[in-house]
Design an enzyme around this catalytic site. Structure first.
Site, PDB file in Angstrom:
ATOM      1  N   GLY A 173       0.850  -1.189   0.000  1.00 45.55           N
ATOM      2  CA  GLY A 173       0.000   0.000   0.000  1.00 45.55           C
ATOM      3  C   GLY A 173       0.882   1.234   0.000  1.00 45.55           C
ATOM      4  O   GLY A 173       1.754   1.385   0.851  1.00 45.55           O
ATOM      5  N   VAL A 203       3.747  -1.379   3.731  1.00 42.99           N
ATOM      6  CA  VAL A 203       3.307  -0.003   3.476  1.00 42.99           C
ATOM      7  C   VAL A 203       4.498   0.834   3.039  1.00 42.99           C
ATOM      8  O   VAL A 203       5.581   0.743   3.616  1.00 42.99           O
ATOM      9  CB  VAL A 203       2.669   0.616   4.746  1.00 42.99           C
ATOM     10  N   LYS A 204       4.266   1.614   1.999  1.00 45.51           N
ATOM     11  CA  LYS A 204       5.295   2.553   1.561  1.00 45.51           C
ATOM     12  C   LYS A 204       4.862   3.953   1.983  1.00 45.51           C
ATOM     13  O   LYS A 204       3.741   4.376   1.702  1.00 45.51           O
ATOM     14  CB  LYS A 204       5.426   2.486   0.043  1.00 45.51           C
ATOM     15  N   SER A 205       5.742   4.652   2.689  1.00 46.32           N
ATOM     16  CA  SER A 205       5.384   5.976   3.167  1.00 46.32           C
ATOM     17  C   SER A 205       6.612   6.881   3.075  1.00 46.32           C
ATOM     18  O   SER A 205       7.540   6.585   2.319  1.00 46.32           O
ATOM     19  CB  SER A 205       4.861   5.864   4.610  1.00 46.32           C
TER      20      SER A 205
END
Ligand code: R5P
Length: 293
Positions: A173, A203-205
């Site tokens: 995500g 998760v990529k943030s």
């Protein structure tokens, strides 16, 4: 000929306890073997971390600087990274199918930069059958928390994660930071958690002040994007801070392929991510490779 006739003795290793491993990727202990096997291709089982090389920018930005010719720029970087992250079109046309590294396919599309607002939610660009056909190790979905496309993009994330769970393919995500989204600890705490709870396996943030709280509150691994090109020492410092604060790797693009020595940057980032090099040590790796020309 029977075993007895061949004088081969059976050995049931009665003194050896059954194999019981703790799976080394955060939040993936419950996953089945296929999903864990793909996760282990994404995340180095020794360090528990990953270097993903993002070159999917063209899907909204066209020929981004450094990616005018993906077939020229990206293949020389393959040995330095763990995962190649791109669109199905770019991976098919520009990467050798003989490569042994993992692939993360961006499976959603969004409006292009010709429109002022890209965060409307987009749609599916690569369905699960296509992802399987391409032997994907991961599927990436862009999400827009706090923007008009929030509901649509969360639906795409949840559907992709459900399909991925069915076939053992992890979903990444991606937290988008459009015009309307803040880049604060509060925003990233919310966005990363929402993505994980709606099915993202990774998760990529973005790195931010207070990142250690963001990483701690996210039940699955976070990898950080690099964002716009920074001077190399600053990009290495950011990657180091992120890893020290609980990130499990990077999914970095421009700070690698826009560098004056992309191979040096990819190698230096790898040292930070997998071998706990300090930014200073990693900069020496970058400079050594750059000076060799
Ligand atoms: C994200 O949506 C982009 O398409 C890139 O995958 C991402 O921003 C990572 O690349 P960069 O490190 O250049 O920000």
């Amino acid at each position: 000929m029977t075993d007895a006739a061949a004088k081969v003795l059976h050995d049931y290793h009665l003194d050896v306890p059954p194999r019981q491993e703790v799976f080394p990727v955060k939040g993936a202990g419950h996953c089945d073997w296929g999903m864990q096997n793909r996760m282990a291709r994404l995340f180095n089982p020794k360090s528990g971390n990953t270097v993903m090389l993002a070159f999917d920018h063209g899907y909204i930005m066209g020929p981004t600087a450094g990616l005018e010719r993906i077939d020229v720029t990206i293949p020389p970087l393959i040995p330095y990274v763990d995962v190649l992250m791109g669109t199905k079109g770019a991976i098919r046309a520009c990467l050798p199918p003989t490569m042994q590294k993992a692939k993360c396919i961006r499976v959603t599309y969004d409006a292009t930069v010709l429109y002022d607002e890209m965060s409307n939610g987009g749609g599916i660009a690569c369905d699960i059958e296509n992802a399987i056909r391409m032997n994907a190790d991961c599927m990436a979905v862009q999400t827009f928390i706090g923007a008009p496309g929030e509901s649509r993009s969360l639906e795409l994330l949840a559907r992709t994660a459900d399909a991925g769970a069915r076939y053992g393919i992890p979903t990444l995500g991606v937290v988008a930071v459009g015009k309307q989204m803040e880049r604060t600890e509060k925003f990233f705490l919310l966005a990363t958690r929402v993505l994980a709870e709606n099915g993202a396996n990774i998760v990529k943030s973005y790195y931010c002040e207070g990142f250690e709280k963001v990483a701690a509150a996210c039940p699955v691994p976070i990898v950080i994007a690099g964002g716009k090109k920074l001077p190399e020492p600053e990009a290495l410092e950011m990657a180091w801070r992120a890893i020290q604060s609980g990130a499990h790797g990077v999914d970095m693009g421009r700070n690698i392929f826009q560098s004056d020595c992309p191979q040096g940057m990819a190698a230096a980032i790898g040292k930070i991510v997998h071998e706990s090099y300090t930014p200073k040590q990693a900069l020496e790796v970058y400079e050594e490779i750059r000076n060799k020309g």
